[in-house]
Motif scaffolding. Structure first.
Motif, mmCIF file in Angstrom:
data_model
loop_
_atom_site.group_PDB
_atom_site.id
_atom_site.type_symbol
_atom_site.label_atom_id
_atom_site.label_comp_id
_atom_site.label_asym_id
_atom_site.label_seq_id
_atom_site.Cartn_x
_atom_site.Cartn_y
_atom_site.Cartn_z
ATOM 1 N N PRO A 175 35.040 42.234 50.731
ATOM 2 C CA PRO A 175 36.209 41.917 51.592
ATOM 3 C C PRO A 175 36.259 40.492 51.625
ATOM 4 N N ASP A 176 35.061 39.700 51.208
ATOM 5 C CA ASP A 176 35.333 38.074 51.189
ATOM 6 C C ASP A 176 35.624 37.575 49.657
ATOM 7 N N GLY A 177 36.030 38.445 48.766
ATOM 8 C CA GLY A 177 36.541 38.130 47.858
ATOM 9 C C GLY A 177 35.394 37.916 46.558
ATOM 10 N N THR A 178 34.184 38.176 46.845
ATOM 11 C CA THR A 178 32.904 37.930 45.868
ATOM 12 C C THR A 178 32.711 39.061 45.220
ATOM 13 N N ALA A 179 32.036 39.136 43.970
ATOM 14 C CA ALA A 179 31.570 40.259 43.375
ATOM 15 C C ALA A 179 30.189 40.926 44.031
ATOM 16 N N LEU A 180 30.271 41.972 44.756
ATOM 17 C CA LEU A 180 29.292 42.165 45.726
ATOM 18 C C LEU A 180 28.281 42.766 44.683
#
Length: 421
Positions: free
Chosen positions: A228-233
């Motif tokens: 949801p924060d735009g990072t590659a989890l």
């Protein structure tokens, strides 16, 4: 040694930089230890827990050989006249000696939702059968289970199944060599952290050695690729595993469905699959975590035309994955094994002579039309080792072509030392 810059003490400057970068150096070494030593299987075979038995690998090999014999002409035609006979002989030998390199006993989607007492019985019976296979020498090099996810609706059932299997296996000693568990439908980093916590509780309770429980993360939800924060989890998941994560496995059909892809277009080669796998590849690079492509559900069964179509698809998809640096995939049916090994052997045999020549030129520092760098030499050595591991290449031919033994190749590939598998 005198400083090349008058008035500047380079030793003192280097010491300052060591102090500034010491913590960074330690973090890089911890998070990016390099390739995991030992052999990576070319595939993982999934089988529902209620269908698993101690002789399953032998049965898969026999079934695969029958399919090869029944449709030999089709397979030869698909492989082509230039290498078909040689590849077919190699495939037969593989199916007779090692038809399965890695196996997962499935208690998730391939098994389904069943009454608790039924899953309890199947989990314990599968553990007993796995122990029997290990004791008789019929188990493959890699084994494990896939249990239900740690999402709220299935969490209790998944943890119970995991505990039942581990407890039964631990009754007779340590876990089988190469044993891992697969965590499916991961949607949050916290689920990976939760499995690390659970492993830390289960090991002492069952008398297992510390950090002996390893797991794979199954990437089959968009949330694991893009948070949801735009990072590659998925990158954060790898580093949240406390070194217990051994692999990232792409889940073809769940991921495609979550992305809204119609059933007819769901495939290993759909653009959404390529995007997810490219992110996984970047996330795993340098960490020692291995990659596995998913499966194709088009099975080589039915009429001769249906078998031909399914084999042609499987050959193409396996080759495509190999060319993109995904050296492992899933197989769901014994009749997929002939094309798994045929495509894999063809990939390594077609490229090995050129790779060996380039590597010999690099090691001997001879002039050539290609100036390879150490990173390329590492890749050349690695592909030769992979060909040796799966049986596509022979030790003698690689040694003759490169002048290097397997230990020297492993050193060049940065795979020397450490535990196998």
């Amino acid at each position: 040694m005198e400083s090349p810059v008058p008035g500047l003490d380079l030793d003192a400057l280097t010491a300052e930089l060591d102090e500034r970068l010491g913590a960074t150096d330690a973090a890089l070494a911890r998070h990016y230890p390099g390739a995991r030593p030992g052999r990576q299987p070319v595939h993982t075979v999934y089988v529902p827990a209620d269908r698993f038995h101690a002789r399953l690998v032998e049965d898969h090999g026999a079934t695969a050989l029958r399919a090869t014999e029944e449709h030999e002409g089709t397979l030869l035609d698909l492989l082509g006249p230039s290498q078909g006979d040689d590849l077919l002989a190699r495939v037969r030998a593989k199916l007779e000696t090692e038809p399965v390199e890695d196996l997962r006993i499935d208690l998730e989607d391939g098994y389904g939702n069943r009454p608790d007492d039924e899953e309890d019985r199947d989990a314990l019976r599968a553990a007993d059968e796995l122990r029997a296979a290990v004791a008789s020498g019929t188990a493959p090099a890699g084994t494990g289970i896939r249990f239900k996810s740690l999402e709220a609706p299935t969490r209790h059932r998944g943890v119970r199944t995991l505990a039942l299997v581990l407890e039964r296996l631990a009754e007779d000693g340590p876990l089988p060599r190469g044993f891992v568990v697969t965590l499916p439908k991961v949607t949050a980093v916290e689920q990976v952290e939760a499995l690390v916590h659970a492993a830390g509780r289960l090991e002492p309770a069952l008398g297992l050695p510390e950090r002996s429980l390893r797991f794979e993360i199954q990437v089959e939800t968009p949330q694991s690729i893009l948070g949801p924060d735009g990072t590659a989890l998925v990158a954060r998941m790898v580093h949240a595993s406390d070194g217990r994560c051994t692999g990232l496995h792409y889940g073809t059909y769940d991921y495609s469905a979550y992305c809204g892809i119609a059933a007819a277009q769901q495939s290993l080669e759909h653009p959404v699959a390529d995007h997810a796998k490219a992110v996984m590849q970047a996330a795993a690079a340098g960490t020692g975590v291995r990659l596995s492509d998913g499966s194709t559900n088009v099975l080589p069964v039915g009429s001769a035309d249906e078998v031909r179509s399914a084999w042609a698809t499987h050959l193409r998809l396996v080759r495509r994955s190999l060319e993109r640096g995904y050296y492992q995939g899933w197989d769901l049916h014994p009749a997929q094994l002939p094309t798994r090994f045929a495509a894999t052997f063809a990939f390594y045999r077609e490229g090995w002579a050129a790779a060996a020549a380039r590597l010999r030129t690099y090691v001997e520092r001879r002039d050539s039309g290609v100036l390879d760098e150490p990173a390329t030499a590492r890749a050349l050595a690695d592909v030769l080792l992979r060909g040796l591991d799966c049986g596509a290449l022979a030790v003698a031919e690689v040694h003759e072509a490169t002048g290097l033994d397997t230990r020297a190749l492993a050193a060049l590939a940065h795979r020397a030392g450490g535990e196998a598998g």
